[in-house]
Write a protein that holds these residues in place. Sequence first.
Motif, PDB file in Angstrom:
ATOM      1  N   ILE A 117       0.905 -13.182   0.000  1.00 28.56           N
ATOM      2  CA  ILE A 117       1.850 -12.301  -0.168  1.00 28.56           C
ATOM      3  C   ILE A 117       1.259 -11.652  -1.874  1.00 28.56           C
ATOM      4  O   ILE A 117       1.044 -10.701  -2.086  1.00 28.56           O
ATOM      5  CB  ILE A 117       3.160 -12.376  -0.365  1.00 28.56           C
ATOM      6  N   LEU A 118       1.024 -12.605  -2.667  1.00 26.17           N
ATOM      7  CA  LEU A 118       0.914 -12.500  -3.927  1.00 26.17           C
ATOM      8  C   LEU A 118      -0.475 -11.806  -4.025  1.00 26.17           C
ATOM      9  O   LEU A 118      -0.821 -10.807  -4.888  1.00 26.17           O
ATOM     10  CB  LEU A 118       0.980 -13.679  -4.880  1.00 26.17           C
ATOM     11  N   ALA A 176      -4.149  -6.853  -4.814  1.00 25.41           N
ATOM     12  CA  ALA A 176      -5.208  -5.997  -4.290  1.00 25.41           C
ATOM     13  C   ALA A 176      -4.884  -4.672  -3.805  1.00 25.41           C
ATOM     14  O   ALA A 176      -5.693  -3.656  -3.956  1.00 25.41           O
ATOM     15  CB  ALA A 176      -5.838  -6.905  -2.954  1.00 25.41           C
ATOM     16  N   ALA A 177      -3.728  -4.483  -3.450  1.00 27.58           N
ATOM     17  CA  ALA A 177      -2.877  -3.332  -2.918  1.00 27.58           C
ATOM     18  C   ALA A 177      -3.101  -2.318  -4.125  1.00 27.58           C
ATOM     19  O   ALA A 177      -2.992  -0.977  -3.755  1.00 27.58           O
ATOM     20  CB  ALA A 177      -1.704  -3.270  -2.449  1.00 27.58           C
ATOM     21  N   THR A 178      -3.063  -2.473  -5.053  1.00 27.16           N
ATOM     22  CA  THR A 178      -3.323  -1.789  -6.241  1.00 27.16           C
ATOM     23  C   THR A 178      -4.539  -0.918  -6.692  1.00 27.16           C
ATOM     24  O   THR A 178      -4.721  -0.128  -7.128  1.00 27.16           O
ATOM     25  CB  THR A 178      -2.903  -2.574  -7.669  1.00 27.16           C
ATOM     26  N   PHE A 179      -5.591  -1.699  -5.785  1.00 28.74           N
ATOM     27  CA  PHE A 179      -6.972  -1.175  -5.994  1.00 28.74           C
ATOM     28  C   PHE A 179      -7.339  -0.459  -4.867  1.00 28.74           C
ATOM     29  O   PHE A 179      -7.678   0.960  -4.918  1.00 28.74           O
ATOM     30  CB  PHE A 179      -7.819  -2.388  -6.121  1.00 28.74           C
ATOM     31  N   SER A 180      -7.538  -0.803  -3.525  1.00 24.95           N
ATOM     32  CA  SER A 180      -7.839  -0.261  -2.358  1.00 24.95           C
ATOM     33  C   SER A 180      -7.577  -0.926  -1.068  1.00 24.95           C
ATOM     34  O   SER A 180      -7.205  -1.927  -1.133  1.00 24.95           O
ATOM     35  CB  SER A 180      -9.212   0.068  -2.538  1.00 24.95           C
ATOM     36  N   SER A 214      -0.748   7.673   3.046  1.00 22.80           N
ATOM     37  CA  SER A 214      -1.880   7.551   3.974  1.00 22.80           C
ATOM     38  C   SER A 214      -2.728   6.434   3.812  1.00 22.80           C
ATOM     39  O   SER A 214      -3.509   6.145   4.861  1.00 22.80           O
ATOM     40  CB  SER A 214      -2.587   8.826   3.445  1.00 22.80           C
ATOM     41  N   ALA A 215      -2.675   5.692   2.716  1.00 23.75           N
ATOM     42  CA  ALA A 215      -3.505   4.343   2.533  1.00 23.75           C
ATOM     43  C   ALA A 215      -3.032   3.535   3.482  1.00 23.75           C
ATOM     44  O   ALA A 215      -3.615   2.871   4.073  1.00 23.75           O
ATOM     45  CB  ALA A 215      -3.467   3.848   1.067  1.00 23.75           C
ATOM     46  N   LEU A 274       0.764  -1.100   0.055  1.00 23.01           N
ATOM     47  CA  LEU A 274      -0.045  -0.111   0.015  1.00 23.01           C
ATOM     48  C   LEU A 274       0.859   1.353  -0.171  1.00 23.01           C
ATOM     49  O   LEU A 274       0.475   2.298  -0.845  1.00 23.01           O
ATOM     50  CB  LEU A 274      -0.997   0.037   1.121  1.00 23.01           C
ATOM     51  N   SER A 275       2.011   1.148   0.725  1.00 24.02           N
ATOM     52  CA  SER A 275       2.764   2.308   0.829  1.00 24.02           C
ATOM     53  C   SER A 275       3.324   2.564  -0.744  1.00 24.02           C
ATOM     54  O   SER A 275       3.460   4.052  -0.799  1.00 24.02           O
ATOM     55  CB  SER A 275       3.807   2.076   1.839  1.00 24.02           C
TER      56      SER A 275
END
Length: 481
Positions: A363-364, A369-373, A236-237, A229-230
Motif C-alpha cells: 500500500i505504501l 509510485a502512483a504520483t509518478f505513472s 483516465s490513468a 491513481l484516481s
Amino acid sequence: MTTVRQALGLAATQRLLAFAINLGTTMTIARLITPAESGIYSLAVGLVAIVQMFRDFGVGEYLVQAQELTEKTIRSAFGMSLLLAWTLGGLLLGAAIPAAHFYKEAVVADVVRILAINFFLVPFGYITHALLTREMRFGTMLIIQTSSALVGSIAAIALAWCGFGAIGLAWSLVAAMLANTLMLLAVRPASVAFRPDFSAWRKIGGFGLYKTSGMLLEQLARRTPDFALSRSLGFSASGLYSRANGLADTFGDFVVGTVYRVALPQFAKIKNEGAELGATYIETYRMFACIPLSFFSFMAIYAEPVINVLFGHQWLPAAPAMSLIAIAGLLSTPVMLAAPALTATGSIDKLFQAQLVANPVQILAISIAATFSIEAVALCMCGMSVLRVVLYHRQVKRAHNVALSAVLHALLPSLAVVAGALLSPVLFLEWARTHSLPALLTASAGGAMFVAGWLACLYTFRHPYRAEIGRMYRQLRTKRS
C-alpha cells in the motif's frame, strides 16, 4: 462422489467459461465506454470490495474446512452472514455521498448505491454455495455460475450500448447476483434453513477474524492503484491501469481460482485424515505451474498487440504496464498455493502474519509510485511479488515443512517448456515490428506459434502434464467410439 480430477475438470470448465464470457464482455465494453468511465467504475468496485471483506467474514471457508457440521453451525453461519451483510449494505449506502465528494465525482455515489444492493441479496445464497463447495458439487456450481455470468454479461453490454457507462456496469453486477441467488435458492440443501442462530459464533468468529483481517489487507493492497491513481493522476490513468491489470486478474480468477476452489476442500480432507500435505503440495505445483507461467510469459512479451486487438488502440498506453504486471504474475508463481494450503489446514493465523507484513508495504509503495505513472505502480507489483514469495513461503515451511528449493525444483520442467515455446514467438514479434504487421496478425500468429511450441516442448521434455493430456485424449476417443 466426485473425484479430485473430476472436480478440477468441472471447476476448470466453469472458470474457462467465465473467462471467455468476461473476456468477450470486456472486449465489447472497452469499445463502448471511455477510460474515465472505466476508472470511475473500478474505483467504486474497489471501495465496495473492501467492505465486502467484512461481509463474508470467512464464513463460507469456515464451513468448507470444518471437520464436522451441525445444524446449529449452519444456522449460525447464516445468521452471521445476514447480520454482517445487511449492516454493511446500509453503511455502504450512507458512505456513497462522502466517497463522491472525496473524489469530486457525483457518479461515484450512484455506482456505490447500486452495488450496495448485492449486500442485501448475498446471504440467501452464500451458505448454499459454501456447502456445495465442501461437497465438491462443481457440476451444479458450473451451471449456476455460468448462467449468472451470462446474465451479467448481457446486461453490461446492453446498458453500455445504451450509454449508461459506469452506472450500467454496476446494474449488470446486480443482475448477475440476483440470478445467482435465485438459482442457489432452488438447489439449497434441506440443512440450510433461513432461521438465524448465533450459538456457534465464537468458533466461526475466531476463524473469520483472521481470515477477514487478512483479506481486508489483501483488498486494500489490491485496490490501492485505483484509489491512488484516481486521486493523483485522474480517472483516465486509473482506467488505463485497470485495463492493464484486468487480463491478469481475469486469468488469475480462472486458473488460480479454479485450483483454489478444488485445493481448499482437498487439502482440508488430507488434514482431517491426519496425512501430511507436503507431497501433494509439491506435486500440484509440478503439474499445474506450467499454465500460469505460460500465460504470463506470453502476455509480458505480446502485451501491445494483445491490447490493440482485444480493447482497441485507445488503450495502447496501458501496454507497458501490462507487461510489468505479467512479470509480477510470473514472479509470484511459487506461492500461488500458499493461501489454500494454510487456510484448509487450520493455519489461518500464519497466513495472516504474512499478509500483515506484505500488504502495508505494498500500500505504501504503490501510493508513492502512483504520483509518478502507471508504469511505476506496475513495477512496484514486481517487487511485491518477490517479497510475497519470501513471506508466504516462510509460513508454508513452518506449517508443512516444505522447502522453497523443493517448490522451485518442481517448477523447472514447466520453465523449460515455457522457454522453448517462447523462442519462435519472440523472433516473430521482432520481425513483425520491423515489417509493421497488423496487430491482429501479429497476436494471432504469435499465439499460434506459442501453442504449437508449447505442445512440442511438453512432449519433448516429458512434462507431467503430458500424461494428463494423453488421458483426456484417450477418454475422448473412447466416448466417440
